[in-house]
Design an enzyme around this catalytic site. Sequence first.
Site, mmCIF file in Angstrom:
data_model
loop_
_atom_site.group_PDB
_atom_site.id
_atom_site.type_symbol
_atom_site.label_atom_id
_atom_site.label_comp_id
_atom_site.label_asym_id
_atom_site.label_seq_id
_atom_site.Cartn_x
_atom_site.Cartn_y
_atom_site.Cartn_z
ATOM 1 N N TYR A 54 14.283 0.557 3.496
ATOM 2 C CA TYR A 54 14.477 1.058 4.857
ATOM 3 C C TYR A 54 15.967 1.118 5.179
ATOM 4 O O TYR A 54 16.473 2.140 5.649
ATOM 5 C CB TYR A 54 13.750 0.150 5.845
ATOM 6 C CG TYR A 54 13.820 0.606 7.280
ATOM 7 C CD1 TYR A 54 12.992 1.624 7.733
ATOM 8 C CD2 TYR A 54 14.692 0.006 8.181
ATOM 9 C CE1 TYR A 54 13.045 2.045 9.057
ATOM 10 C CE2 TYR A 54 14.749 0.416 9.499
ATOM 11 C CZ TYR A 54 13.924 1.438 9.934
ATOM 12 O OH TYR A 54 13.988 1.854 11.240
ATOM 13 N N SER A 56 19.241 3.489 12.239
ATOM 14 C CA SER A 56 18.955 2.097 12.598
ATOM 15 C C SER A 56 20.164 1.230 12.295
ATOM 16 O O SER A 56 20.971 1.557 11.408
ATOM 17 C CB SER A 56 17.748 1.596 11.800
ATOM 18 O OG SER A 56 17.583 0.200 11.919
#
Length: 265
Positions: free
Chosen positions: A148, A135
């Site tokens: 995350y 990501s």
Amino acid sequence: MRSANHDRARTALVTGAGSGIGASFAHALARQGRHVIAVGRNRARLEALAREIDAEVLVADLLDEHDLGVVEQRVRDGVDILVNNAGYTTYGSFPELEVEHELGQLILHAAVPLRLCHAAAGSMPSGGRIINIASLAGIAAAPRLAAYGASKAALISLSESLHHELRPAGITVTCVCAGYTRTELQARAGVDASALPRSLWHEPEFVAEQALRASDRGRALVYPGRLTALTGALMRHLPRSLARQAAARTYAMVTPLDSGAHAAS
């Protein structure tokens, strides 16, 4: 649903295949004529997918040691494409989040791909490919998505290292630094991301298509979409302090659906 009798040189294993980017990979790989092993926790979704593309279903919770061992062995049994896609996120003030959910992200996004990559590296034939879904959050700071972002940063580093190390064996490792993608991730995390500009978003089919194309070309990193690529370049080259501020402003546009912090998987 196909039996286990298949050509191991034309077999792809996809984790998190029940929806979103994982399901898009499964469909794209099936269209290439590959035997797809669809891995996920939701049996009903996997079986629905199997009816659509004649996939092999492997129900597994990758945070469970036994289940992960089963998937590792399935990789060793023979695949020529491995897609590490399974994941979830939380959102909120770090001290208020459940630490188990934060640690779970580090395991699922970093430790699990490491183990499956290790299983693949020792058994995958020359010409094999590993695709890891990371990501943009792993490029710079990710306030309110700290675990995350940290887990995806680890995955990016692992992928780039293995890209170089496994290349002599004929195995390509490609890391996908995806931006905002229209999946269930945000809803399951209990957040509203609708305030983000529409230009930032991509469909999961586009991400899977771009990832497979980059893998075919032997690329180490891919940022699906021009704006994603531009954002990734800026975040990598800006001074760290400015990158942090830019990330904080973007993530501040994401708001909780309620006062609690939620996990998604």
